[in-house]
Write a protein that holds these residues in place. Structure first.
Motif, PDB file in Angstrom:
ATOM      1  N   HIS A 282      20.260  24.359  15.815  1.00  0.00           N
ATOM      2  CA  HIS A 282      18.994  24.924  15.344  1.00  0.00           C
ATOM      3  C   HIS A 282      19.284  26.196  14.558  1.00  0.00           C
ATOM      4  O   HIS A 282      20.191  26.962  14.895  1.00  0.00           O
ATOM      5  N   PHE A 283      18.495  26.415  13.509  1.00  0.00           N
ATOM      6  CA  PHE A 283      18.708  27.617  12.695  1.00  0.00           C
ATOM      7  C   PHE A 283      17.381  28.070  12.113  1.00  0.00           C
ATOM      8  O   PHE A 283      16.608  27.262  11.595  1.00  0.00           O
ATOM      9  N   GLU A 284      17.130  29.363  12.206  1.00  0.00           N
ATOM     10  CA  GLU A 284      15.918  29.958  11.633  1.00  0.00           C
ATOM     11  C   GLU A 284      16.344  30.947  10.545  1.00  0.00           C
ATOM     12  O   GLU A 284      16.805  32.044  10.840  1.00  0.00           O
ATOM     13  N   PRO A 285      16.215  30.582   9.279  1.00  0.00           N
ATOM     14  CA  PRO A 285      16.634  31.500   8.213  1.00  0.00           C
ATOM     15  C   PRO A 285      15.664  32.662   8.045  1.00  0.00           C
ATOM     16  O   PRO A 285      14.473  32.534   8.348  1.00  0.00           O
ATOM     17  N   ASP A 286      16.183  33.783   7.564  1.00  0.00           N
ATOM     18  CA  ASP A 286      15.288  34.901   7.277  1.00  0.00           C
ATOM     19  C   ASP A 286      14.633  34.696   5.912  1.00  0.00           C
ATOM     20  O   ASP A 286      14.962  33.761   5.169  1.00  0.00           O
ATOM     21  N   ASN A 287      13.702  35.571   5.576  1.00  0.00           N
ATOM     22  CA  ASN A 287      12.931  35.401   4.344  1.00  0.00           C
ATOM     23  C   ASN A 287      13.801  35.450   3.096  1.00  0.00           C
ATOM     24  O   ASN A 287      13.521  34.764   2.109  1.00  0.00           O
ATOM     25  N   SER A 288      14.852  36.261   3.143  1.00  0.00           N
ATOM     26  CA  SER A 288      15.706  36.373   1.962  1.00  0.00           C
ATOM     27  C   SER A 288      16.463  35.072   1.707  1.00  0.00           C
ATOM     28  O   SER A 288      16.640  34.663   0.549  1.00  0.00           O
ATOM     29  N   LEU A 289      16.888  34.386   2.770  1.00  0.00           N
ATOM     30  CA  LEU A 289      17.607  33.126   2.596  1.00  0.00           C
ATOM     31  C   LEU A 289      16.649  32.017   2.151  1.00  0.00           C
ATOM     32  O   LEU A 289      17.014  31.160   1.340  1.00  0.00           O
ATOM     33  N   ILE A 290      15.419  32.047   2.658  1.00  0.00           N
ATOM     34  CA  ILE A 290      14.407  31.079   2.216  1.00  0.00           C
ATOM     35  C   ILE A 290      14.126  31.266   0.730  1.00  0.00           C
ATOM     36  O   ILE A 290      14.080  30.302  -0.045  1.00  0.00           O
ATOM     37  N   ALA A 291      13.965  32.507   0.308  1.00  0.00           N
ATOM     38  CA  ALA A 291      13.715  32.791  -1.105  1.00  0.00           C
ATOM     39  C   ALA A 291      14.892  32.341  -1.962  1.00  0.00           C
ATOM     40  O   ALA A 291      14.712  31.795  -3.063  1.00  0.00           O
ATOM     41  N   PHE A 292      16.105  32.547  -1.461  1.00  0.00           N
ATOM     42  CA  PHE A 292      17.323  32.125  -2.162  1.00  0.00           C
ATOM     43  C   PHE A 292      17.302  30.615  -2.399  1.00  0.00           C
ATOM     44  O   PHE A 292      17.552  30.138  -3.516  1.00  0.00           O
ATOM     45  N   ALA A 293      16.974  29.863  -1.354  1.00  0.00           N
ATOM     46  CA  ALA A 293      16.945  28.400  -1.458  1.00  0.00           C
ATOM     47  C   ALA A 293      15.829  27.938  -2.399  1.00  0.00           C
ATOM     48  O   ALA A 293      16.039  27.054  -3.248  1.00  0.00           O
ATOM     49  N   GLU A 294      14.656  28.509  -2.272  1.00  0.00           N
ATOM     50  CA  GLU A 294      13.534  28.100  -3.123  1.00  0.00           C
ATOM     51  C   GLU A 294      13.785  28.431  -4.589  1.00  0.00           C
ATOM     52  O   GLU A 294      13.386  27.676  -5.489  1.00  0.00           O
ATOM     53  N   GLN A 295      14.474  29.544  -4.858  1.00  0.00           N
ATOM     54  CA  GLN A 295      14.792  29.915  -6.236  1.00  0.00           C
ATOM     55  C   GLN A 295      15.783  28.929  -6.847  1.00  0.00           C
ATOM     56  O   GLN A 295      15.701  28.605  -8.044  1.00  0.00           O
TER      57      GLN A 295
END
Length: 328
Positions: free
Chosen positions: A253-266
Motif C-alpha cells: 500500500h502507498f499513499e503519495p503526497d500532493n507533490s508526487l500526485i501533481a508530478f504524475a498528473e503533469q
C-alpha cells in the motif's frame, strides 16, 4: 378510350453526402482485449484469476453505465473487430514475445475499431524511445542512451563511454523484465553474446542504475482521464532490483503526497491526446529526486482490485469520450 395507369409508390431519392452520415451498427460498445492465457474464466491458476478480476472490474463498471461489453484475446481469429465500437487493451502480456504479430494485428484492427487508449498513443508508447520525447518536454528520467539495430560497437565499449559506474541494459520494446541486465562496465563482456543477438534486430537502451530502487522501490500512480485515483509501491526481493512479481517482487500500500500526485498528473498531461488510463512508474534517482521510470499506456496492470472505485472513474471517462463533442 380512357387509359388507366397503375398507381406507383412514391420513391424518395436520398442523396448521400457528409450531411447524411449513418452510424454503423455495432454488436458491442467495447471489447476488453486480453491474451489467450487469461481468457478462460474457470482457470484455477491464481495469476489467471487475478487478471480476470482486474478485467472484470472494468467490464462491470462499463456495464453499469449501460454498455454492452465483450472480452477476447487479441489474436482471436474468429472475432470481427468491426463489430465493436471500442477495443480496450488490458492484459495482452504476450505481445512483447510476439511483437511483429501483435503490431500487424494492431494496425489492421485500428481500421475497424477505435482503440482505448488512442492508437497514436499506443504506437508511440510501445517503444521506450517515448522517454526521450517526454524528457524533451521537461519530464525527468534516469540518464538514458539508446543503441540502434546494427550498431557494431561492443557492449563494453558503449558501457565505458557512458561514464556510469553501474548500468541497466534492456530492449526498447519489452515488458516484465524481458532481457533486463544489470552490470558494471568492466563486466559487460558477460552479456556480449545476448547483446549481439538482440541488437541485430531491435533497439536497446542502457540507463544509469538508480540505487534507491533497492530500498525505496518503485511507486506506481494510476491516472484515469488525467485524474489520480490510487497508488501502490513495488519492492524487489532482497538483493534484487527488479520489482516485478515474476522475480519475487512484492506489492505494498502507498499513499503519495500532493507533490508526487501533481508530478504524475503533469506527466500524463504532457500526452496528446489525453489517455483514458495511465500508470506512472516513479523511482528515486541517485540524487534522491523523483524521476519517471516508465509511463505505461498500453496494457498496464492497474490494481483495480485494491481500489475498485478507480474502475468507475475510468468507465465514466470512457463513456464521456463517446459524446459527439468529446476530444478523443
Amino acid at each position: 378510350m380512357t387509359l388507366h395507369f397503375p398507381v406507383l409508390p412514391v420513391i424518395r431519392v436520398i442523396q448521400i453526402s457528409k450531411e447524411n452520415n449513418f452510424a454503423p451498427m455495432y454488436t458491442f460498445d467495447c471489447t476488453i482485449v486480453t491474451d489467450h492465457r487469461w481468457l478462460d474464466e474457470s482457470n484455477a491458476d491464481w495469476y489467471a484469476r487475478q487478471v480476470w478480476v482486474e478485467d472484470a472490474a472494468v467490464r462491470e463498471a462499463l456495464e453499469r453505465r449501460g454498455w454492452k461489453v465483450h472480452r477476447t484475446n487479441w489474436d482471436d481469429a474468429s472475432f470481427n473487430w468491426s463489430t465493436t465500437r471500442y477495443a480496450m487493451i488490458r492484459s495482452t502480456w504476450d505481445y512483447f514475445h510476439r511483437f511483429d504479430e501483435f503490431f500487424s494485428w494492431l494496425e489492421a484492427s485500428s481500421a475497424k475499431t477505435t482503440f482505448i487508449n488512442n492508437i497514436s498513443l499506443i504506437r508511440e508508447n510501445i517503444d521506450k524511445h517515448y522517454l526521450l520525447k517526454l524528457a524533451g518536454k521537461g519530464v525527468p528520467i534516469p540518464p538514458t542512451l539508446f543503441i540502434e539495430p546494427g550498431d557494431a560497437r561492443s557492449l563494453i565499449e558503449i558501457a565505458r563511454l557512458s561514464g556510469w559506474s553501474e548500468i541497466v541494459l534492456k530492449p526498447a520494446v519489452s515488458g516484465a523484465g524481458r532481457h533486463t541486465y544489470r552490470f558494471r562496465p568492466d563486466d559487460a563482456n558477460k552479456h556480449e553474446n545476448i547483446f549481439r543477438e538482440l541488437i541485430a534486430k531491435e533497439s536497446m537502451l542502457i540507463q544509469e542504475f538508480q540505487h534507491r530502487i533497492m530500498d525505496a522501490g518503485e511507486v506506481s500512480l494510476m491516472v484515469m482521464g488525467g485524474q489520480f485515483t490510487h497508488a501502490v509501491m513495488k519492492k524487489a526481493k532482497a538483493g534484487d532490483y527488479r520489482v516485478q512479481d515474476d522475480f519475487g517482487g512484492t506489492l505494498h500500500h502507498f499513499e503519495p503526497d500532493n507533490s508526487l500526485i501533481a508530478f504524475a498528473e503533469q506527466i500524463v498531461a504532457a500526452c496528446d491526446p489525453m489517455p483514458a488510463f495511465a500508470r506512472v512508474d516513479i523511482i528515486r534517482n541517485n540524487a534522491d529526486e523523483p524521476v519517471l521510470s516508465e509511463l505505461e499506456l498500453i496494457e498496464p496492470e492497474l490494481w483495480f482490485r485494491h481500489h475498485p472505485a478507480a474502475a468507475d472513474v475510468l468507465a465514466e471517462y470512457v463513456v464521456g469520450m463517446d459524446q459527439p463533442d468529446a476530444k478523443k
